[in-house]
Write a protein that holds these residues in place. Structure first.
Motif, mmCIF file in Angstrom:
data_model
loop_
_atom_site.group_PDB
_atom_site.id
_atom_site.type_symbol
_atom_site.label_atom_id
_atom_site.label_comp_id
_atom_site.label_asym_id
_atom_site.label_seq_id
_atom_site.Cartn_x
_atom_site.Cartn_y
_atom_site.Cartn_z
ATOM 1 N N PRO A 270 -16.434 -33.288 57.744
ATOM 2 C CA PRO A 270 -16.649 -33.064 59.177
ATOM 3 C C PRO A 270 -17.567 -34.090 59.830
ATOM 4 C CG PRO A 270 -17.952 -31.522 57.895
ATOM 5 C CD PRO A 270 -17.116 -32.290 56.903
ATOM 6 N N LYS A 271 -18.199 -34.949 59.057
ATOM 7 C CA LYS A 271 -19.050 -35.993 59.623
ATOM 8 C C LYS A 271 -18.178 -37.176 60.052
ATOM 9 C CE LYS A 271 -23.173 -34.792 56.902
ATOM 10 N NZ LYS A 271 -24.201 -35.272 55.952
ATOM 11 N N LEU A 272 -17.941 -37.251 61.339
ATOM 12 C CA LEU A 272 -17.049 -38.282 61.870
ATOM 13 C C LEU A 272 -17.831 -39.546 62.165
ATOM 14 C CD1 LEU A 272 -15.001 -36.025 64.332
ATOM 15 C CD2 LEU A 272 -14.571 -36.492 61.905
ATOM 16 N N THR A 273 -17.236 -40.683 61.847
ATOM 17 C CA THR A 273 -17.917 -41.973 62.047
ATOM 18 C C THR A 273 -17.257 -42.826 63.133
ATOM 19 O OG1 THR A 273 -16.594 -42.910 60.236
ATOM 20 C CG2 THR A 273 -18.785 -42.044 59.685
ATOM 21 N N ASN A 274 -15.944 -42.875 63.125
ATOM 22 C CA ASN A 274 -15.235 -43.741 64.069
ATOM 23 C C ASN A 274 -14.826 -43.037 65.351
ATOM 24 O OD1 ASN A 274 -15.378 -45.911 62.298
ATOM 25 N ND2 ASN A 274 -13.456 -45.371 61.288
ATOM 26 N N THR A 275 -14.979 -41.728 65.398
ATOM 27 C CA THR A 275 -14.547 -40.962 66.564
ATOM 28 C C THR A 275 -15.642 -40.971 67.623
ATOM 29 O OG1 THR A 275 -13.293 -39.521 65.090
ATOM 30 C CG2 THR A 275 -13.630 -38.753 67.329
ATOM 31 N N SER A 276 -15.248 -41.186 68.882
ATOM 32 C CA SER A 276 -16.215 -41.197 69.977
ATOM 33 C C SER A 276 -16.772 -39.800 70.208
ATOM 34 C CB SER A 276 -15.559 -41.706 71.268
ATOM 35 O OG SER A 276 -14.535 -40.830 71.674
ATOM 36 N N LEU A 277 -17.911 -39.735 70.891
ATOM 37 C CA LEU A 277 -18.557 -38.451 71.155
ATOM 38 C C LEU A 277 -17.678 -37.548 72.007
ATOM 39 C CD1 LEU A 277 -22.233 -39.588 71.844
ATOM 40 C CD2 LEU A 277 -21.309 -38.521 69.782
ATOM 41 N N ILE A 278 -17.017 -38.137 73.018
ATOM 42 C CA ILE A 278 -16.169 -37.319 73.880
ATOM 43 C C ILE A 278 -14.959 -36.794 73.121
ATOM 44 C CG2 ILE A 278 -14.870 -39.308 74.775
ATOM 45 C CD1 ILE A 278 -14.711 -37.817 77.436
ATOM 46 N N ALA A 279 -14.405 -37.633 72.204
ATOM 47 C CA ALA A 279 -13.270 -37.180 71.404
ATOM 48 C C ALA A 279 -13.708 -36.079 70.437
ATOM 49 C CB ALA A 279 -12.656 -38.354 70.642
ATOM 50 N N GLU A 280 -14.906 -36.221 69.863
ATOM 51 C CA GLU A 280 -15.410 -35.188 68.962
ATOM 52 C C GLU A 280 -15.637 -33.883 69.716
ATOM 53 O OE1 GLU A 280 -19.006 -34.470 65.672
ATOM 54 O OE2 GLU A 280 -18.961 -36.285 66.922
ATOM 55 N N ASN A 281 -16.135 -33.984 70.936
ATOM 56 C CA ASN A 281 -16.335 -32.791 71.750
ATOM 57 C C ASN A 281 -15.005 -32.122 72.060
ATOM 58 O OD1 ASN A 281 -17.973 -31.001 73.451
ATOM 59 N ND2 ASN A 281 -16.905 -31.986 75.140
ATOM 60 N N VAL A 282 -13.992 -32.941 72.376
ATOM 61 C CA VAL A 282 -12.658 -32.391 72.656
ATOM 62 C C VAL A 282 -12.092 -31.694 71.427
ATOM 63 C CG1 VAL A 282 -10.272 -33.041 73.143
ATOM 64 C CG2 VAL A 282 -12.117 -33.964 74.542
ATOM 65 N N ILE A 283 -12.215 -32.333 70.257
ATOM 66 C CA ILE A 283 -11.722 -31.721 69.019
ATOM 67 C C ILE A 283 -12.440 -30.402 68.751
ATOM 68 C CG2 ILE A 283 -11.805 -31.966 66.509
ATOM 69 C CD1 ILE A 283 -9.438 -33.315 67.643
ATOM 70 N N SER A 284 -13.741 -30.367 68.969
ATOM 71 C CA SER A 284 -14.515 -29.153 68.724
ATOM 72 C C SER A 284 -14.051 -28.017 69.620
ATOM 73 C CB SER A 284 -16.002 -29.426 68.953
ATOM 74 O OG SER A 284 -16.479 -30.426 68.074
ATOM 75 N N MET A 285 -13.865 -28.311 70.912
ATOM 76 C CA MET A 285 -13.423 -27.281 71.839
ATOM 77 C C MET A 285 -12.004 -26.810 71.530
ATOM 78 S SD MET A 285 -16.080 -26.813 73.641
ATOM 79 C CE MET A 285 -15.498 -25.821 74.999
ATOM 80 N N CYS A 286 -11.147 -27.740 71.128
ATOM 81 C CA CYS A 286 -9.772 -27.365 70.784
ATOM 82 C C CYS A 286 -9.736 -26.517 69.502
ATOM 83 C CB CYS A 286 -8.915 -28.615 70.621
ATOM 84 S SG CYS A 286 -8.588 -29.489 72.170
ATOM 85 N N LEU A 287 -10.570 -26.867 68.516
ATOM 86 C CA LEU A 287 -10.660 -26.050 67.309
ATOM 87 C C LEU A 287 -11.129 -24.640 67.633
ATOM 88 C CD1 LEU A 287 -12.133 -28.346 64.501
ATOM 89 C CD2 LEU A 287 -9.959 -27.112 64.467
ATOM 90 N N LYS A 288 -12.100 -24.556 68.545
ATOM 91 C CA LYS A 288 -12.603 -23.243 68.952
ATOM 92 C C LYS A 288 -11.478 -22.401 69.552
ATOM 93 C CE LYS A 288 -16.499 -23.197 71.125
ATOM 94 N NZ LYS A 288 -17.516 -23.379 72.201
ATOM 95 N N GLU A 289 -10.679 -23.004 70.419
ATOM 96 C CA GLU A 289 -9.572 -22.266 71.039
ATOM 97 C C GLU A 289 -8.511 -21.902 70.015
ATOM 98 O OE1 GLU A 289 -7.113 -20.349 73.610
ATOM 99 O OE2 GLU A 289 -9.197 -20.988 73.933
ATOM 100 N N ALA A 290 -8.200 -22.836 69.103
ATOM 101 C CA ALA A 290 -7.178 -22.564 68.096
ATOM 102 C C ALA A 290 -7.589 -21.404 67.191
ATOM 103 C CB ALA A 290 -6.912 -23.822 67.269
#
Length: 382
Positions: A270-290
């Motif tokens: 889960p420690k992302l290195t190449n992903t931007s902060l906004i993309a990580e935030n989007v992934i987090s919110m989408c995981l929450k909804e899923a």
């Protein structure tokens, strides 16, 4: 209402007092003539010129060409008969205010050629009026060359600036609208997860209250704590709209799945290195909804989340073994999945949903987000 001065500046860019000087000046050249017949012709030409000048400003289409052609003819006549070349300045100023490019080029060319021919003819024929005004004639010729172009470009720049201002206002409104929708989605996702957890805890406490009051009391204590956390998250979201880290979100996901008695498995770092902060935030919110959808609708016993990094993008998969989505149902009918798709599209990502047809086949949600631009290693394949 606009007064005469404001109306003149808006339509011509000049003060009405300047125009008064321009209107009086040609009469000086005319009354230098001793012939009443010549004076009468001059007054007539001046009157017709200014009438055509006004009509050319208010006319459209082919009438603009007609009135301007009449003015060009009068300007040539005034230059040859009376040595008054300054009507060419009126025409240069008017031509510069034309908005149509073809009309501007056509009339500019006609006016420039006619002015050059007239001045050259006056000098060839030794016209004394022109010779005595040589510096002013030269300045007028320069103005005929430059004034229409500069005026046309200035007006075009003003129009483009106006369009740019309108576009910026429109963009500002769209940004506000998008921000409202984003906040609405964030509130939906955040409160949806917490309220689902509270509901599950209350259901569990109601079942345990007679058999195990101590455990029921603990569950109710968790409900109170979850409500406080939800309230705090909403406050933080509204005041700071801070991003959500994937590691923190996975921890909360594990909690809600555990409370729902759904086995949880995580594959990947889960420690992302190449992903931007906004993309990580989007992934987090989408995981929450899923995961919220898994708890509320799937009737699943197991849920697996996979983080699959590739060379150019991060793939996140959420797989459950529940009832799946019935055939023929629009996946993006609800706010949750539609919001996930919109979030991912905002960061150039994508959302794919694969649903089984029957108990135990479950649903697979696949999310993709591109990495921050990284140069591929030399010799690395696709």
């Amino acid at each position: 209402m606009l007064n005469l001065g404001e109306l003149s500046r808006r339509n011509t860019g000049l003060s009405p007092y300047v125009w008064v000087v321009f209107y009086i000046l040609p009469f000086y050249f005319i009354f230098r003539s001793t012939s009443p017949y010549t004076i009468a012709i001059g007054i007539t030409l001046i009157t017709v010129f200014f009438i055509c000048y006004v009509l050319s400003f208010v006319s459209k289409g082919w009438l603009v060409y007609f009135w301007t052609s009449v003015q060009v003819a009068i300007s040539v006549a005034m230059s040859l008969i009376y040595g008054y070349v300054y009507f060419s300045l009126f025409l240069a100023f008017f031509i510069g205010h034309l908005k149509n490019r073809v009309a501007f080029i056509t009339l500019y060319t006609i006016h420039l050629i006619s002015t050059l021919v007239t001045i050259n003819y006056g000098f060839v024929t030794q016209n004394q009026m022109m010779i005595t005004q040589l510096p002013f004639v030269f300045l007028s010729l320069i103005a005929v060359v430059l004034l229409p172009v500069s005026t046309y470009n200035k007006n075009k720049e003003d129009r483009l600036q106006g369009q740019l201002d309108d576009a910026n206002k429109r963009i500002s409104e769209l940004v506000k609208l998008e921000e409202r929708q984003r906040i609405a989605r964030d509130l939906h996702d955040t409160l949806g997860q917490k309220l689902s957890l509270i509901g599950l805890k209350i259901d569990l406490a109601s079942k345990l209250i007679s058999r195990n009051p101590r455990q029921a009391k603990a569950e109710l204590k968790d409900v109170r704590q979850t409500a406080r956390v939800a309230l705090q998250e909403v406050r933080e979201m509204v005041t700071q709209m801070r991003g959500s880290k994937l590691e923190d979100e996975l921890y909360r996901i594990e909690q809600i799945l555990k409370a729902a008695d759904i086995a949880f498995a995580l594959e990947g770092d889960p420690k992302l290195t190449n992903t931007s902060l906004i993309a990580e935030n989007v992934i987090s919110m989408c995981l929450k909804e899923a995961v919220t959808n898994v708890v509320k609708h799937s009737e699943a016993k197991h849920c697996r989340i996979e983080l699959i990094p590739s060379r150019t993008e991060l793939v996140v998969q959420v797989q459950d073994d529940g009832v799946g989505i019935p055939p023929g149902v629009n996946h993006f009918r609800g706010n949750g999945l539609r919001g996930m798709r919109e979030r991912l599209e905002f960061v150039n990502g994508s959302l794919e949903i694969v649903s089984g047809q029957g108990q135990g086949h479950g649903t697979l949600i696949k999310m993709k987000v591109p990495y921050v631009s990284v140069k591929p290693k030399e010799g690395e394949g696709e």
